[in-house]
Design a protein around this motif. Structure first.
Motif, PDB file in Angstrom:
ATOM      1  N   ASP A 193       0.822  -1.207   0.000  1.00 19.84           N
ATOM      2  CA  ASP A 193       0.000   0.000   0.000  1.00 19.84           C
ATOM      3  C   ASP A 193       0.864   1.268   0.000  1.00 19.84           C
ATOM      4  O   ASP A 193       0.554   2.253  -0.690  1.00 19.84           O
ATOM      5  CB  ASP A 193      -0.929  -0.001   1.215  1.00 19.84           C
ATOM      6  N   TRP A 194       1.960   1.242   0.759  1.00 21.03           N
ATOM      7  CA  TRP A 194       2.833   2.428   0.811  1.00 21.03           C
ATOM      8  C   TRP A 194       3.531   2.649  -0.526  1.00 21.03           C
ATOM      9  O   TRP A 194       3.687   3.781  -0.980  1.00 21.03           O
ATOM     10  CB  TRP A 194       3.866   2.230   1.919  1.00 21.03           C
ATOM     11  N   LEU A 195       3.939   1.558  -1.193  1.00 19.39           N
ATOM     12  CA  LEU A 195       4.618   1.690  -2.485  1.00 19.39           C
ATOM     13  C   LEU A 195       3.674   2.198  -3.564  1.00 19.39           C
ATOM     14  O   LEU A 195       4.091   2.937  -4.466  1.00 19.39           O
ATOM     15  CB  LEU A 195       5.216   0.338  -2.897  1.00 19.39           C
ATOM     16  N   THR A 196       2.410   1.806  -3.485  1.00 16.63           N
ATOM     17  CA  THR A 196       1.460   2.282  -4.496  1.00 16.63           C
ATOM     18  C   THR A 196       1.089   3.749  -4.302  1.00 16.63           C
ATOM     19  O   THR A 196       0.675   4.419  -5.256  1.00 16.63           O
ATOM     20  CB  THR A 196       0.180   1.433  -4.435  1.00 16.63           C
ATOM     21  N   SER A 197       1.259   4.276  -3.099  1.00 16.12           N
ATOM     22  CA  SER A 197       0.893   5.668  -2.831  1.00 16.12           C
ATOM     23  C   SER A 197       2.076   6.629  -2.849  1.00 16.12           C
ATOM     24  O   SER A 197       1.901   7.820  -2.654  1.00 16.12           O
ATOM     25  CB  SER A 197       0.181   5.765  -1.480  1.00 16.12           C
TER      26      SER A 197
END
Length: 351
Positions: A193-197
Protein backbone atom coordinates in the motif's frame (compact mmCIF):
# COMPACT_ATOMS: atom_id res chain seq x y z
CA UNK A 1 5.21 -87.88 -12.48
CA UNK A 2 7.07 -90.35 -10.39
CA UNK A 3 10.02 -89.66 -8.21
CA UNK A 4 12.40 -91.55 -10.50
CA UNK A 5 11.37 -89.52 -13.54
CA UNK A 6 11.93 -86.29 -11.60
CA UNK A 7 15.43 -87.35 -10.65
CA UNK A 8 16.22 -88.28 -14.28
CA UNK A 9 14.99 -84.83 -15.48
CA UNK A 10 17.06 -82.99 -12.88
CA UNK A 11 20.10 -84.98 -13.84
CA UNK A 12 19.59 -84.20 -17.54
CA UNK A 13 19.29 -80.40 -16.99
CA UNK A 14 22.73 -78.75 -17.22
CA UNK A 15 23.71 -76.52 -14.35
CA UNK A 16 25.48 -73.26 -15.27
CA UNK A 17 28.71 -72.71 -13.32
CA UNK A 18 28.83 -69.82 -10.86
CA UNK A 19 31.00 -67.06 -12.31
CA UNK A 20 32.12 -64.48 -9.78
CA UNK A 21 32.29 -60.86 -10.93
CA UNK A 22 35.80 -59.38 -11.12
CA UNK A 23 36.81 -57.55 -7.96
CA UNK A 24 37.92 -53.96 -8.68
CA UNK A 25 41.30 -52.88 -7.42
CA UNK A 26 41.43 -51.20 -3.99
CA UNK A 27 42.07 -47.77 -5.54
CA UNK A 28 38.73 -47.92 -7.41
CA UNK A 29 36.55 -49.14 -4.54
CA UNK A 30 36.10 -45.69 -2.92
CA UNK A 31 37.48 -42.21 -2.48
CA UNK A 32 40.00 -40.84 -0.02
CA UNK A 33 39.20 -37.41 1.33
CA UNK A 34 41.59 -35.31 3.38
CA UNK A 35 39.96 -32.79 5.71
CA UNK A 36 40.98 -29.16 5.87
CA UNK A 37 42.20 -29.48 9.44
CA UNK A 38 44.59 -32.28 8.43
CA UNK A 39 46.18 -30.18 5.70
CA UNK A 40 46.28 -27.25 8.12
CA UNK A 41 48.21 -29.26 10.67
CA UNK A 42 50.57 -30.67 8.05
CA UNK A 43 51.32 -27.16 6.76
CA UNK A 44 51.82 -25.91 10.32
CA UNK A 45 54.26 -28.71 11.11
CA UNK A 46 56.14 -28.06 7.87
CA UNK A 47 56.45 -24.39 8.79
CA UNK A 48 57.65 -25.27 12.30
CA UNK A 49 60.43 -27.39 10.79
CA UNK A 50 61.81 -24.18 9.27
CA UNK A 51 61.03 -21.74 12.08
CA UNK A 52 61.62 -23.52 15.37
CA UNK A 53 65.42 -23.99 15.14
CA UNK A 54 65.86 -20.21 15.00
CA UNK A 55 63.20 -19.17 17.49
CA UNK A 56 60.31 -18.52 15.10
CA UNK A 57 56.77 -19.75 15.58
CA UNK A 58 53.54 -20.40 13.72
CA UNK A 59 50.82 -18.09 15.02
CA UNK A 60 47.92 -19.28 12.87
CA UNK A 61 47.38 -21.66 9.93
CA UNK A 62 44.45 -22.37 7.63
CA UNK A 63 43.83 -24.43 4.49
CA UNK A 64 41.06 -24.73 1.87
CA UNK A 65 40.82 -28.21 0.30
CA UNK A 66 38.62 -29.02 -2.70
CA UNK A 67 38.93 -32.61 -3.87
CA UNK A 68 42.52 -33.38 -4.79
CA UNK A 69 43.58 -29.72 -4.79
CA UNK A 70 44.50 -27.32 -2.02
CA UNK A 71 43.32 -23.92 -3.18
CA UNK A 72 45.09 -21.92 -0.50
CA UNK A 73 47.31 -22.32 2.54
CA UNK A 74 47.53 -19.26 4.77
CA UNK A 75 50.17 -18.93 7.50
CA UNK A 76 50.68 -16.23 10.13
CA UNK A 77 54.20 -16.61 11.45
CA UNK A 78 56.63 -14.87 13.76
CA UNK A 79 60.30 -14.58 12.83
CA UNK A 80 63.37 -14.23 14.98
CA UNK A 81 65.07 -10.85 14.66
CA UNK A 82 67.33 -10.13 12.84
CA UNK A 83 66.19 -11.84 9.65
CA UNK A 84 65.93 -10.96 5.96
CA UNK A 85 62.16 -10.95 5.66
CA UNK A 86 61.87 -11.33 1.88
CA UNK A 87 64.23 -14.31 1.71
CA UNK A 88 62.75 -15.91 4.81
CA UNK A 89 59.19 -15.57 3.49
CA UNK A 90 60.11 -17.03 0.10
CA UNK A 91 61.97 -19.97 1.66
CA UNK A 92 59.12 -20.67 4.07
CA UNK A 93 56.58 -20.50 1.26
CA UNK A 94 58.58 -22.94 -0.88
CA UNK A 95 59.22 -25.43 1.92
CA UNK A 96 55.60 -25.48 3.11
CA UNK A 97 54.29 -25.98 -0.45
CA UNK A 98 56.69 -28.83 -1.23
CA UNK A 99 56.34 -30.55 2.14
CA UNK A 100 52.53 -30.38 2.20
CA UNK A 101 52.23 -31.68 -1.37
CA UNK A 102 54.65 -34.53 -0.60
CA UNK A 103 52.96 -35.67 2.61
CA UNK A 104 49.33 -35.33 1.51
CA UNK A 105 49.59 -36.14 -2.19
CA UNK A 106 47.48 -33.08 -3.03
CA UNK A 107 48.27 -30.28 -5.44
CA UNK A 108 48.93 -27.04 -3.59
CA UNK A 109 47.87 -24.08 -5.71
CA UNK A 110 48.85 -21.20 -3.45
CA UNK A 111 50.66 -20.59 -0.18
CA UNK A 112 50.38 -17.16 1.47
CA UNK A 113 52.71 -16.17 4.31
CA UNK A 114 52.08 -13.21 6.62
CA UNK A 115 54.71 -12.06 9.12
CA UNK A 116 52.84 -10.80 12.16
CA UNK A 117 55.58 -10.40 14.75
CA UNK A 118 59.33 -10.20 15.28
CA UNK A 119 61.06 -11.58 18.36
CA UNK A 120 64.58 -11.12 19.67
CA UNK A 121 66.72 -14.23 19.42
CA UNK A 122 70.49 -14.77 19.48
CA UNK A 123 70.28 -17.20 16.59
CA UNK A 124 67.93 -17.37 13.66
CA UNK A 125 67.17 -20.24 11.32
CA UNK A 126 66.74 -17.87 8.46
CA UNK A 127 70.15 -16.24 8.83
CA UNK A 128 71.67 -18.94 6.66
CA UNK A 129 69.37 -17.96 3.83
CA UNK A 130 70.15 -14.26 4.11
CA UNK A 131 71.99 -13.11 0.98
CA UNK A 132 75.49 -11.80 1.52
CA UNK A 133 74.82 -8.33 0.20
CA UNK A 134 75.85 -5.02 1.66
CA UNK A 135 73.44 -2.21 2.29
CA UNK A 136 74.82 -0.21 -0.58
CA UNK A 137 74.31 -3.06 -3.04
CA UNK A 138 70.79 -3.64 -1.71
CA UNK A 139 69.93 0.01 -2.26
CA UNK A 140 71.29 -0.11 -5.80
CA UNK A 141 68.90 -2.94 -6.77
CA UNK A 142 65.45 -1.61 -7.57
CA UNK A 143 62.64 -3.63 -5.97
CA UNK A 144 60.44 -5.62 -8.27
CA UNK A 145 56.86 -4.62 -8.71
CA UNK A 146 54.43 -6.46 -6.47
CA UNK A 147 50.79 -6.41 -5.50
CA UNK A 148 49.20 -6.17 -2.10
CA UNK A 149 47.56 -9.35 -0.80
CA UNK A 150 43.88 -9.57 -1.69
CA UNK A 151 41.45 -9.39 1.19
CA UNK A 152 38.72 -11.98 1.49
CA UNK A 153 36.16 -9.34 2.63
CA UNK A 154 34.45 -11.72 5.00
CA UNK A 155 32.66 -9.10 7.08
CA UNK A 156 30.83 -7.31 4.19
CA UNK A 157 29.94 -10.63 2.58
CA UNK A 158 28.60 -12.02 5.85
CA UNK A 159 26.54 -8.88 6.62
CA UNK A 160 24.88 -8.69 3.21
CA UNK A 161 24.37 -12.47 3.09
CA UNK A 162 22.63 -12.32 6.47
CA UNK A 163 20.40 -9.44 5.39
CA UNK A 164 19.50 -11.21 2.17
CA UNK A 165 18.77 -14.46 3.99
CA UNK A 166 16.48 -12.75 6.51
CA UNK A 167 14.52 -10.82 3.87
CA UNK A 168 14.25 -13.81 1.54
CA UNK A 169 13.21 -16.12 4.38
CA UNK A 170 10.47 -13.74 5.56
CA UNK A 171 9.14 -13.32 2.01
CA UNK A 172 9.21 -17.07 1.37
CA UNK A 173 7.34 -17.78 4.62
CA UNK A 174 4.64 -15.29 3.69
CA UNK A 175 4.27 -16.72 0.16
CA UNK A 176 3.95 -20.26 1.55
CA UNK A 177 1.37 -19.07 4.08
CA UNK A 178 -0.74 -17.49 1.32
CA UNK A 179 -0.41 -20.67 -0.78
CA UNK A 180 -1.83 -22.81 1.98
CA UNK A 181 -4.86 -20.53 2.37
CA UNK A 182 -3.83 -18.05 5.05
CA UNK A 183 -4.06 -14.31 4.82
CA UNK A 184 -0.94 -12.36 3.79
CA UNK A 185 1.06 -10.72 6.53
CA UNK A 186 0.27 -7.17 7.58
CA UNK A 187 3.85 -6.09 6.85
CA UNK A 188 3.59 -7.03 3.19
CA UNK A 189 0.14 -5.49 2.84
CA UNK A 190 1.25 -2.20 4.38
CA UNK A 191 4.44 -2.20 2.29
CA UNK A 192 2.50 -2.70 -0.95
CA UNK A 193 0.00 0.00 0.00
CA UNK A 194 2.83 2.43 0.81
CA UNK A 195 4.62 1.69 -2.48
CA UNK A 196 1.46 2.28 -4.50
CA UNK A 197 0.89 5.67 -2.83
CA UNK A 198 4.48 7.01 -3.08
CA UNK A 199 6.49 7.79 -6.19
CA UNK A 200 10.03 8.81 -7.13
CA UNK A 201 9.28 12.44 -6.30
CA UNK A 202 8.88 11.70 -2.59
CA UNK A 203 11.79 12.54 -0.30
CA UNK A 204 11.79 9.15 1.41
CA UNK A 205 12.03 7.31 -1.90
CA UNK A 206 14.85 9.58 -3.09
CA UNK A 207 16.80 9.07 0.13
CA UNK A 208 16.33 5.30 -0.05
CA UNK A 209 17.53 5.26 -3.66
CA UNK A 210 20.59 7.31 -2.71
CA UNK A 211 21.44 4.92 0.14
CA UNK A 212 21.03 1.92 -2.16
CA UNK A 213 23.26 3.57 -4.77
CA UNK A 214 25.98 4.32 -2.23
CA UNK A 215 25.82 0.77 -0.91
CA UNK A 216 26.09 -0.63 -4.43
CA UNK A 217 29.06 1.58 -5.29
CA UNK A 218 30.72 0.59 -2.04
CA UNK A 219 30.28 -3.10 -2.88
CA UNK A 220 31.79 -2.54 -6.33
CA UNK A 221 34.72 -0.70 -4.75
CA UNK A 222 35.22 -3.51 -2.24
CA UNK A 223 35.16 -6.11 -5.01
CA UNK A 224 37.70 -4.30 -7.23
CA UNK A 225 40.25 -3.24 -4.59
CA UNK A 226 42.68 -5.56 -2.80
CA UNK A 227 42.15 -4.17 0.68
CA UNK A 228 44.40 -5.15 3.59
CA UNK A 229 45.66 -1.61 3.95
CA UNK A 230 47.47 -2.55 7.15
CA UNK A 231 49.82 -4.93 5.32
CA UNK A 232 52.87 -4.16 3.19
CA UNK A 233 53.53 -6.45 0.23
CA UNK A 234 57.01 -7.87 -0.31
CA UNK A 235 58.66 -8.09 -3.72
CA UNK A 236 58.92 -11.36 -5.59
CA UNK A 237 56.78 -13.39 -3.14
CA UNK A 238 53.24 -13.62 -1.84
CA UNK A 239 54.43 -12.82 1.66
CA UNK A 240 53.64 -9.59 3.45
CA UNK A 241 54.46 -7.80 6.67
CA UNK A 242 52.06 -5.89 8.87
CA UNK A 243 52.69 -2.19 9.25
CA UNK A 244 52.92 -2.37 13.08
CA UNK A 245 55.70 -4.97 12.73
CA UNK A 246 57.61 -2.73 10.31
CA UNK A 247 57.15 0.23 12.66
CA UNK A 248 58.44 -1.81 15.60
CA UNK A 249 61.55 -2.80 13.67
CA UNK A 250 62.29 0.81 12.67
CA UNK A 251 61.64 1.99 16.22
CA UNK A 252 64.03 -0.60 17.63
CA UNK A 253 66.85 0.59 15.37
CA UNK A 254 66.09 4.28 15.87
CA UNK A 255 66.21 3.93 19.66
CA UNK A 256 69.87 2.88 19.41
CA UNK A 257 70.93 6.22 17.91
CA UNK A 258 73.02 8.16 20.48
CA UNK A 259 71.13 11.00 22.09
CA UNK A 260 67.62 9.73 21.32
CA UNK A 261 65.60 9.45 24.52
CA UNK A 262 62.15 8.77 23.06
CA UNK A 263 61.02 7.79 19.59
CA UNK A 264 57.63 7.22 18.02
CA UNK A 265 57.20 5.52 14.63
CA UNK A 266 54.04 5.41 12.52
CA UNK A 267 54.11 3.18 9.42
CA UNK A 268 51.76 3.98 6.56
CA UNK A 269 51.40 2.58 3.08
CA UNK A 270 53.49 5.31 1.45
CA UNK A 271 55.35 6.91 4.34
CA UNK A 272 56.99 6.06 7.64
CA UNK A 273 56.93 8.98 10.09
CA UNK A 274 59.53 9.08 12.87
CA UNK A 275 59.24 11.54 15.76
CA UNK A 276 62.25 11.51 18.08
CA UNK A 277 63.10 13.44 21.23
CA UNK A 278 66.78 14.31 21.68
CA UNK A 279 68.36 14.57 25.13
CA UNK A 280 71.84 15.61 23.95
CA UNK A 281 73.79 16.16 20.76
CA UNK A 282 73.27 17.99 17.49
CA UNK A 283 69.64 17.79 16.23
CA UNK A 284 70.70 18.10 12.58
CA UNK A 285 73.24 15.30 12.86
CA UNK A 286 70.80 13.10 14.78
CA UNK A 287 68.16 13.61 12.12
CA UNK A 288 70.60 12.57 9.39
CA UNK A 289 71.59 9.46 11.33
CA UNK A 290 67.95 8.54 11.98
CA UNK A 291 67.11 8.99 8.30
CA UNK A 292 70.00 6.80 7.20
CA UNK A 293 69.28 4.06 9.74
CA UNK A 294 65.55 4.01 8.96
CA UNK A 295 66.18 3.83 5.22
CA UNK A 296 68.52 0.89 5.78
CA UNK A 297 65.82 -0.92 7.75
CA UNK A 298 63.16 -0.24 5.12
CA UNK A 299 65.51 -1.45 2.37
CA UNK A 300 66.20 -4.64 4.32
CA UNK A 301 62.50 -5.46 4.52
CA UNK A 302 62.42 -6.16 0.77
CA UNK A 303 59.11 -4.42 0.17
CA UNK A 304 57.65 -4.13 -3.31
CA UNK A 305 56.99 -0.41 -2.83
CA UNK A 306 59.25 0.92 -0.05
CA UNK A 307 57.59 3.83 1.78
CA UNK A 308 59.33 7.17 2.18
CA UNK A 309 60.97 7.99 5.48
CA UNK A 310 60.18 11.26 7.22
CA UNK A 311 62.07 12.19 10.39
CA UNK A 312 61.29 14.93 12.90
CA UNK A 313 63.66 15.65 15.77
CA UNK A 314 62.78 17.85 18.73
CA UNK A 315 64.83 18.75 21.78
CA UNK A 316 63.97 17.28 25.13
CA UNK A 317 63.45 19.55 28.13
CA UNK A 318 66.78 18.34 29.52
CA UNK A 319 68.63 18.68 26.21
CA UNK A 320 72.32 19.46 26.38
CA UNK A 321 74.27 21.01 23.49
CA UNK A 322 77.22 19.12 22.02
CA UNK A 323 80.69 19.65 23.45
CA UNK A 324 81.98 21.58 20.44
CA UNK A 325 79.28 24.17 20.91
CA UNK A 326 80.17 24.46 24.62
CA UNK A 327 83.80 25.17 23.78
CA UNK A 328 82.92 27.79 21.20
CA UNK A 329 80.52 29.37 23.67
CA UNK A 330 83.24 29.50 26.35
CA UNK A 331 85.74 31.03 23.93
CA UNK A 332 83.29 33.68 22.84
CA UNK A 333 82.48 34.46 26.47
CA UNK A 334 86.20 34.85 27.32
CA UNK A 335 86.74 37.10 24.32
CA UNK A 336 83.88 39.34 25.32
CA UNK A 337 85.18 39.53 28.90
CA UNK A 338 88.66 40.49 27.75
CA UNK A 339 87.29 43.23 25.52
CA UNK A 340 85.15 44.60 28.36
CA UNK A 341 87.99 44.52 30.98
CA UNK A 342 90.98 46.90 30.31
CA UNK A 343 94.47 45.40 30.42
CA UNK A 344 96.47 46.45 33.55
CA UNK A 345 99.79 46.43 31.62
CA UNK A 346 98.49 48.79 28.96
CA UNK A 347 99.90 52.38 29.17
CA UNK A 348 97.57 54.98 30.48
CA UNK A 349 96.31 57.53 27.95
CA UNK A 350 98.14 60.87 27.85
CA UNK A 351 96.26 63.81 29.34
Amino acid sequence: MSAGAGDQLAAATPVAPLVSSPVPPPADRGATRIADRVVRRVAGRAAEEVLRPGGGEVVRASADVHGSRVDRIHLDVGLAYPAHLETSGAELQRRVTERTAHLTGLTVSRTAVRITRLSQSPTSAVESTEPAKSTASAESVAPRAGRRPWSERRAPAAVFALIGAVVSGALLADVVAVAVGRAPSDVRVRTLDWLTSHGPADTVVAVGAAVATVAGLWLVFVALTPGLRGRLAMSGTRAGIDRPAAAALVRHRAADVPGVSRVRVTAGRRRIAIRARLSFGDPVGARDVLTRVSQDVVTGLGLAKPPRVRVRVSRDEYWQPPRTQDREHDREHDRERKEATPDANAPAPAP
